[in-house]
Scaffold this motif. Structure first.
Motif, PDB file in Angstrom:
ATOM      1  N   ALA A 207      12.859   9.672  -9.460  1.00  0.00           N
ATOM      2  CA  ALA A 207      13.798   8.892  -8.640  1.00  0.00           C
ATOM      3  C   ALA A 207      15.112   8.654  -9.380  1.00  0.00           C
ATOM      4  CB  ALA A 207      13.162   7.558  -8.251  1.00  0.00           C
ATOM      5  N   GLY A 208      15.215   9.191 -10.603  1.00  0.00           N
ATOM      6  CA  GLY A 208      16.455   9.048 -11.367  1.00  0.00           C
ATOM      7  C   GLY A 208      16.556   7.709 -12.078  1.00  0.00           C
ATOM      8  N   ARG A 209      15.391   7.060 -12.245  1.00  0.00           N
ATOM      9  CA  ARG A 209      15.411   5.765 -12.947  1.00  0.00           C
ATOM     10  C   ARG A 209      14.975   5.930 -14.398  1.00  0.00           C
ATOM     11  NH1 ARG A 209      12.739   2.162  -8.329  1.00  0.00           N
ATOM     12  NH2 ARG A 209      14.469   2.243  -6.897  1.00  0.00           N
ATOM     13  N   ARG A 210      15.031   4.813 -15.132  1.00  0.00           N
ATOM     14  CA  ARG A 210      14.579   4.813 -16.533  1.00  0.00           C
ATOM     15  C   ARG A 210      13.132   5.242 -16.638  1.00  0.00           C
ATOM     16  NH1 ARG A 210      16.432   0.631 -20.937  1.00  0.00           N
ATOM     17  NH2 ARG A 210      14.459   1.161 -21.867  1.00  0.00           N
ATOM     18  N   GLY A 211      12.792   5.973 -17.684  1.00  0.00           N
ATOM     19  CA  GLY A 211      11.420   6.440 -17.874  1.00  0.00           C
ATOM     20  C   GLY A 211      10.524   5.357 -18.405  1.00  0.00           C
ATOM     21  N   GLU A 212      10.149   4.430 -17.543  1.00  0.00           N
ATOM     22  CA  GLU A 212       9.204   3.376 -17.924  1.00  0.00           C
ATOM     23  C   GLU A 212       8.261   3.107 -16.750  1.00  0.00           C
ATOM     24  OE1 GLU A 212      11.991   0.281 -19.007  1.00  0.00           O
ATOM     25  OE2 GLU A 212      12.062  -0.452 -16.956  1.00  0.00           O
ATOM     26  N   PRO A 213       7.063   2.577 -17.043  1.00  0.00           N
ATOM     27  CA  PRO A 213       6.083   2.425 -15.965  1.00  0.00           C
ATOM     28  C   PRO A 213       6.431   1.319 -14.982  1.00  0.00           C
ATOM     29  CG  PRO A 213       5.205   1.604 -18.034  1.00  0.00           C
ATOM     30  CD  PRO A 213       6.537   2.167 -18.351  1.00  0.00           C
ATOM     31  N   ARG A 214       5.860   1.432 -13.765  1.00  0.00           N
ATOM     32  CA  ARG A 214       6.042   0.400 -12.752  1.00  0.00           C
ATOM     33  C   ARG A 214       4.823  -0.529 -12.753  1.00  0.00           C
ATOM     34  NH1 ARG A 214       8.225   3.521  -7.287  1.00  0.00           N
ATOM     35  NH2 ARG A 214      10.071   4.406  -8.240  1.00  0.00           N
ATOM     36  N   LEU A 215       5.073  -1.732 -12.270  1.00  0.00           N
ATOM     37  CA  LEU A 215       3.978  -2.693 -12.126  1.00  0.00           C
ATOM     38  C   LEU A 215       3.090  -2.233 -10.973  1.00  0.00           C
ATOM     39  CD1 LEU A 215       3.059  -5.441 -13.287  1.00  0.00           C
ATOM     40  CD2 LEU A 215       4.285  -6.530 -11.412  1.00  0.00           C
ATOM     41  N   ARG A 216       1.770  -2.317 -11.150  1.00  0.00           N
ATOM     42  CA  ARG A 216       0.852  -1.925 -10.078  1.00  0.00           C
ATOM     43  C   ARG A 216      -0.142  -3.047  -9.823  1.00  0.00           C
ATOM     44  NH1 ARG A 216      -1.121   3.849 -12.114  1.00  0.00           N
ATOM     45  NH2 ARG A 216      -1.503   2.667 -13.975  1.00  0.00           N
ATOM     46  N   PRO A 217      -0.614  -3.305  -8.583  1.00  0.00           N
ATOM     47  CA  PRO A 217      -0.252  -2.628  -7.344  1.00  0.00           C
ATOM     48  C   PRO A 217       1.183  -2.969  -6.891  1.00  0.00           C
ATOM     49  CG  PRO A 217      -1.767  -4.463  -6.907  1.00  0.00           C
ATOM     50  CD  PRO A 217      -1.575  -4.385  -8.389  1.00  0.00           C
ATOM     51  N   PRO A 218       1.721  -2.211  -5.910  1.00  0.00           N
ATOM     52  CA  PRO A 218       1.064  -1.130  -5.171  1.00  0.00           C
ATOM     53  C   PRO A 218       0.910   0.126  -6.016  1.00  0.00           C
ATOM     54  CG  PRO A 218       3.364  -1.268  -4.534  1.00  0.00           C
ATOM     55  CD  PRO A 218       3.121  -2.404  -5.474  1.00  0.00           C
ATOM     56  N   PHE A 219      -0.204   0.828  -5.800  1.00  0.00           N
ATOM     57  CA  PHE A 219      -0.432   2.095  -6.481  1.00  0.00           C
ATOM     58  C   PHE A 219       0.376   3.183  -5.778  1.00  0.00           C
ATOM     59  CE2 PHE A 219      -3.950  -0.582  -7.619  1.00  0.00           C
ATOM     60  CZ  PHE A 219      -4.055  -0.336  -8.979  1.00  0.00           C
ATOM     61  N   PRO A 220       0.719   4.256  -6.522  1.00  0.00           N
ATOM     62  CA  PRO A 220       1.552   5.299  -5.906  1.00  0.00           C
ATOM     63  C   PRO A 220       0.980   5.834  -4.588  1.00  0.00           C
ATOM     64  CG  PRO A 220       1.379   5.673  -8.254  1.00  0.00           C
ATOM     65  CD  PRO A 220       0.466   4.527  -7.950  1.00  0.00           C
ATOM     66  N   ALA A 221      -0.361   5.936  -4.502  1.00  0.00           N
ATOM     67  CA  ALA A 221      -0.941   6.478  -3.263  1.00  0.00           C
ATOM     68  C   ALA A 221      -0.611   5.558  -2.075  1.00  0.00           C
ATOM     69  CB  ALA A 221      -2.445   6.645  -3.409  1.00  0.00           C
ATOM     70  N   GLN A 222      -0.363   4.271  -2.367  1.00  0.00           N
ATOM     71  CA  GLN A 222       0.015   3.351  -1.283  1.00  0.00           C
ATOM     72  C   GLN A 222       1.526   3.378  -1.066  1.00  0.00           C
ATOM     73  OE1 GLN A 222      -1.695   0.235  -3.679  1.00  0.00           O
ATOM     74  NE2 GLN A 222      -3.202  -0.229  -2.084  1.00  0.00           N
ATOM     75  N   LYS A 223       2.256   3.265  -2.165  1.00  0.00           N
ATOM     76  CA  LYS A 223       3.715   3.225  -2.084  1.00  0.00           C
ATOM     77  C   LYS A 223       4.280   3.759  -3.406  1.00  0.00           C
ATOM     78  CE  LYS A 223       7.201  -0.038  -0.569  1.00  0.00           C
ATOM     79  NZ  LYS A 223       7.620  -1.403  -0.509  1.00  0.00           N
ATOM     80  N   GLY A 224       4.841   4.956  -3.355  1.00  0.00           N
ATOM     81  CA  GLY A 224       5.291   5.577  -4.600  1.00  0.00           C
ATOM     82  C   GLY A 224       6.739   6.000  -4.539  1.00  0.00           C
ATOM     83  N   LEU A 225       6.970   7.308  -4.676  1.00  0.00           N
ATOM     84  CA  LEU A 225       8.339   7.827  -4.736  1.00  0.00           C
ATOM     85  C   LEU A 225       9.103   7.531  -3.439  1.00  0.00           C
ATOM     86  CD1 LEU A 225      10.368   9.503  -6.398  1.00  0.00           C
ATOM     87  CD2 LEU A 225       9.357  11.569  -5.431  1.00  0.00           C
ATOM     88  N   PHE A 226      10.277   6.979  -3.577  1.00  0.00           N
ATOM     89  CA  PHE A 226      11.148   6.603  -2.447  1.00  0.00           C
ATOM     90  C   PHE A 226      10.401   5.744  -1.421  1.00  0.00           C
ATOM     91  CE2 PHE A 226      12.641  11.062  -3.580  1.00  0.00           C
ATOM     92  CZ  PHE A 226      13.579  10.591  -4.497  1.00  0.00           C
ATOM     93  N   GLY A 227       9.457   4.942  -1.900  1.00  0.00           N
ATOM     94  CA  GLY A 227       8.710   4.026  -1.027  1.00  0.00           C
ATOM     95  C   GLY A 227       7.660   4.720  -0.171  1.00  0.00           C
ATOM     96  N   ARG A 228       7.442   6.018  -0.400  1.00  0.00           N
ATOM     97  CA  ARG A 228       6.465   6.751   0.414  1.00  0.00           C
ATOM     98  C   ARG A 228       5.117   6.836  -0.310  1.00  0.00           C
ATOM     99  NH1 ARG A 228       8.872  10.518   4.291  1.00  0.00           N
ATOM    100  NH2 ARG A 228      11.062  10.022   4.363  1.00  0.00           N
ATOM    101  N   ALA A 229       4.055   6.972   0.474  1.00  0.00           N
ATOM    102  CA  ALA A 229       2.734   7.206  -0.124  1.00  0.00           C
ATOM    103  C   ALA A 229       2.822   8.497  -0.944  1.00  0.00           C
ATOM    104  CB  ALA A 229       1.700   7.355   0.982  1.00  0.00           C
ATOM    105  N   THR A 230       2.388   8.424  -2.201  1.00  0.00           N
ATOM    106  CA  THR A 230       2.576   9.563  -3.114  1.00  0.00           C
ATOM    107  C   THR A 230       1.282   9.876  -3.853  1.00  0.00           C
ATOM    108  OG1 THR A 230       4.862   8.854  -3.454  1.00  0.00           O
ATOM    109  CG2 THR A 230       3.950  10.368  -5.092  1.00  0.00           C
ATOM    110  N   VAL A 231       0.842  11.114  -3.727  1.00  0.00           N
ATOM    111  CA  VAL A 231      -0.329  11.525  -4.503  1.00  0.00           C
ATOM    112  C   VAL A 231       0.163  12.273  -5.734  1.00  0.00           C
ATOM    113  CG1 VAL A 231      -2.327  13.068  -4.573  1.00  0.00           C
ATOM    114  CG2 VAL A 231      -1.952  11.622  -2.576  1.00  0.00           C
ATOM    115  N   VAL A 232      -0.245  11.785  -6.908  1.00  0.00           N
ATOM    116  CA  VAL A 232       0.028  12.510  -8.153  1.00  0.00           C
ATOM    117  C   VAL A 232      -1.307  13.068  -8.620  1.00  0.00           C
ATOM    118  CG1 VAL A 232       0.901  12.363 -10.524  1.00  0.00           C
ATOM    119  CG2 VAL A 232       1.865  10.879  -8.759  1.00  0.00           C
ATOM    120  N   ASN A 233      -1.383  14.373  -8.750  1.00  0.00           N
ATOM    121  CA  ASN A 233      -2.610  14.996  -9.268  1.00  0.00           C
ATOM    122  C   ASN A 233      -2.288  15.891 -10.450  1.00  0.00           C
ATOM    123  OD1 ASN A 233      -4.401  15.308  -6.129  1.00  0.00           O
ATOM    124  ND2 ASN A 233      -4.987  14.119  -7.898  1.00  0.00           N
ATOM    125  N   ASN A 234      -3.213  15.893 -11.379  1.00  0.00           N
ATOM    126  CA  ASN A 234      -3.105  16.735 -12.555  1.00  0.00           C
ATOM    127  C   ASN A 234      -3.210  18.231 -12.174  1.00  0.00           C
ATOM    128  OD1 ASN A 234      -5.223  18.113 -14.747  1.00  0.00           O
ATOM    129  ND2 ASN A 234      -3.490  17.046 -15.652  1.00  0.00           N
TER     130      ASN A 234
END
Ligand SMILES: Cc1cc2nc3c(=O)[nH]c(=O)nc-3n(C[C@H](O)[C@H](O)[C@H](O)COP(=O)(O)O)c2cc1C
Ligand code: SF4
Length: 439
Positions: A207-234
Motif C-alpha cells: 500500500a506504499g506505507r512504512r514496512g511495519e506490522p498492523r494491529l490485528r484484528p481485523p485479520f487480513p482475510a477480513q480486512k486487508g489491502l486497501f480495506g478489502r478482504a485479502t488472502v496472503v498465502n505462502n
C-alpha cells in the motif's frame, strides 16, 4: 462436481521409512523448463485452470476440495488454507468488494530457500495455483510479492506471467470467463527485509506505507489491502493447489498425518553432507530429514538442531520428534521447514552473535521492547564473544528476554525471545564462565 484429473505425472508416494523423497509439489523440478510455458503444458499444466475457465470446475467445488484436503499454510503458522479462503470469501461478500489474493514469496528467514527454488524451478505451478485461488475467491487482483534480492525468481516469474497472459488468459477468454480470471496479475519486488514476509507488513508495503506490522484484528482475510478482504498465502501453500486438485482429496491425504496432511519442503543447512531442499511427508522425524540430506559431514557431531525456524533447540536425543503443524508432546513445529544442524566444533559464541545481529538488524523499530531489547542483547552477545561479559549481563539478559516475549508488538520480537530463551537454557555455564571478574 469434479472428477479429479488422471495425472500423467507419476505422483511418487513412498513410505517414510525408505528415506526417499515423496514428491508432490516438487515433482516437476528438473523436468520442466521454467522459461517456457509449453514445457509445463506438456505435463498437463493449466488443464485444471482451463477446466475452471470453461465452468467444468466450479469455484465452490475447489473451495470444498481445499477444505477437505486439510491443507495448512506452509508459511510458518500452519493455519487452515480452506478456512482462510472461506473467511475472505464471506468478508468480501458482506463488504461487496472483490477480495485480493497475494502470494508471499518474501522468504527472508535465515536458512530458508525453498520458496525461491519453487519459483525458479516451476513458476507456472505457482501461477496456476494462484489463478485457481483467485477464481475460487472471486479476486480480481493477484500480487506475487517476491523478495527484492531474489533476482532470478523475479525475472522468471515476470516471464511466466507474460506467457500465461498470452497463452492462457487471452483477451477473449478473459471476456467470456470474466468472473474467473483476475484482471491484474502483478509481480512486486519486495524490500528484502525479514519483516516484509509478515503478512500485515507485506500489505503495508504494497500500500506504499512504512514496512511495519498492523494491529490485528481485523485479520487480513477480513480486512486487508486497501480495506478489502485479502488472502496472503505462502508460495508452497499455493504450489499445493494444483496437485491437490489433480490427485483428489483421498490420494493427497495418503501422505502426511491426519492433522497435518501432505508433504513439506524442508530447507536443510548446516553440518549436513548435502544441504538442499527436500520434499518429505509431514510427520517425518527430524532425524529422517537429516538422513535424507546425507547425514552429518564426516567426523562431525550434533550440538543441536533448530527445526522449523523457531522454538526449541533440539539436542541429539530429541531428533525423533515428528515435524507437523499439530505440535503434540512428541512433535516439533514444521514452520517454514528450515532445518539447521549445528555441530559441536562451531563456536557457540559466533552463533549467538549471528542471531543477535540478525534480530537487531531486522527489528523495524516500531515498539521499544524489540528495538531497544534486541540492541542491548546484541551488546551482550558482542561481550560474550570478546570474553568480557559484565556482572549484570546475566540478570539483564533474562529480564530483556522476558519483556521482549511479553510485550513485543509482533511475532518477530517473540521469535527473538524464543531463541534467546534457548541460549539461556542451554548455555548458562558459558555465560557465567566468560563473566569479567569483579574488581
Ligand atoms: C517475522 C515474520 C516473517 C514471516 N516471513 C514469512 C515469509 O517469508 N513467507 C511466508 O510465507 N510467511 C511468512 N510469515 C508468515 C506470514 O505472516 C503469513 O502467516 C503467511 O504468509 C500466510 O501464508 P500461509 O497461510 O500459506 O502459511 C512471517 C511471519 C512473521 C511473523
Ligand atoms: S516486535 Fe520488533 S519487528 Fe515487531 S513491531 Fe515491534 S519493533 Fe517492529
Amino acid at each position: 462436481l469434479f472428477e479429479p484429473l488422471k495425472p500423467s505425472i507419476n505422483f511418487n508416494f513412498q513410505s517414510i521409512s525408505n528415506m526417499n523423497q515423496t514428491k508432490i509439489i516438487s515433482h516437476l523440478w528438473g523436468k520442466v523448463n521454467p522459461l517456457f510455458i509449453e514445457s509445463y503444458q506438456a505435463h498437463q499444466g493449466y488443464e485444471i485452470f482451463n477446466q475452471c475457465l470453461k465452468g467444468q470446475l466450479k469455484p465452490a467445488a475447489i473451495l470444498k476440495i481445499i477444505q477437505e484436503s486439510g491443507l495448512r499454510g506452509r508459511g510458518g503458522a500452519g493455519f487452515s488454507t480452506g478456512e482462510k479462503w472461506r473467511i475472505a470469501f464471506e468478508a468480501s461478500r458482506q463488504s461487496k468488494k472483490s477480495p485480493i489474493f497475494i502470494v508471499n514469496a518474501d522468504e527472508s528467514q535465515p536458512g530458508t530457500f525453498k520458496d525461491r527454488l519453487m519459483v525458479e524451478r516451476n513458476p507456472h505451478q505457482v501461477l496456476e495455483g494462484a489463478l485457481l485461488a483467485a477464481a475460487t475467491l472471486g479476486a480480481k487482483t493477484v500480487y506475487i510479492y517476491i523478495n527484492g534480492k531474489h533476482w532470478e525468481a523475479l525475472k522468471i516469474m515476470r516471464n511466466a506471467i507474460k506467457q500465461a497472459e498470452e497463452k492462457i488468459l487471452k483477451p477473449d477468454s478473459r471476456k467470456s470467463s470474466s468472473r474467473k480470471a483476475p484482471s491484474q496479475i502483478k509481480v512486486v519486488q519486495g524490500a528484502g527485509g525479514y519483516l516484509y514476509g509478515e503478512e500485515s507488513t507485506l500489505i503495508n508495503s504494497l500500500a506504499g506505507r512504512r514496512g511495519e506490522p498492523r494491529l490485528r484484528p481485523p485479520f487480513p482475510a477480513q480486512k486487508g489491502l486497501f480495506g478489502r478482504a485479502t488472502v496472503v498465502n505462502n508460495v508452497e501453500t499455493v504450489a499445493n493447489i494444483v496437485p491437490i486438485l489433480a490427485l483428489g482429496v483421498k490420494k493427497y491425504r495418503k501422505s502426511g498425518t491426519r492433522k497435518s496432511p501432505g508433504t513439506k519442503l524442508f530447507s536443510v543447512t548446516g553440518a549436513v553432507k548435502n544441504p538442499d531442499v527436500y520434499e518429505l511427508p509431514l510427520g517425518v522425524t527430524v532425524k529422517e530429514v537429516i538422513d535424507t540430506a546425507g547425514g552429518l559431514e564426516k567426523g562431525k557431531k550434533i550440538e543441536w538442531v533448530r527445526a522449523g525456524g523457531s522454538g526449541r533447540l533440539l539436542g541429539p536425543r530429541e531428533l525423533d520428534r515428528r515435524l507437523t503443524y499439530a505440535c503434540g508432546p512428541k512433535e516439533a513445529s514444521a514452520g517454514l521447514g528450515n532445518i539447521f544442524v549445528l555441530d559441536k566444533e562451531t563456536p557457540i559464541e559466533d552463533i549467538i552473535l549471528s542471531f543477535a545481529q540478525f534480530y537487531a538488524r531486522e527489528s523495524c523499530g516500531k515498539c521499544t521492547p524489540c528495538r531497544e531489547g534486541n540492541h542491548q542483547l546484541l551488546q551482550i552477545a558482542k561481550r560474550l564473544k570478546q570474553g568480557k561479559l559484565l556482572e549484570k549481563d546475566w540478570e539483564n539478559m533474562r529480564a530483556l528476554v522476558e519483556v521482549l516475549e511479553k510485550t513485543s508488538f509482533c511475532r518477530l520480537g517473540r521469535f527473538s525471545a524464543d531463541i534467546w530463551r534457548e541460549f539461556i537454557r542451554k548455555y548458562r555455564a558459558l555465560f557465567f564462565k566468560s563473566r569479567k571478574p569483579l574488581v
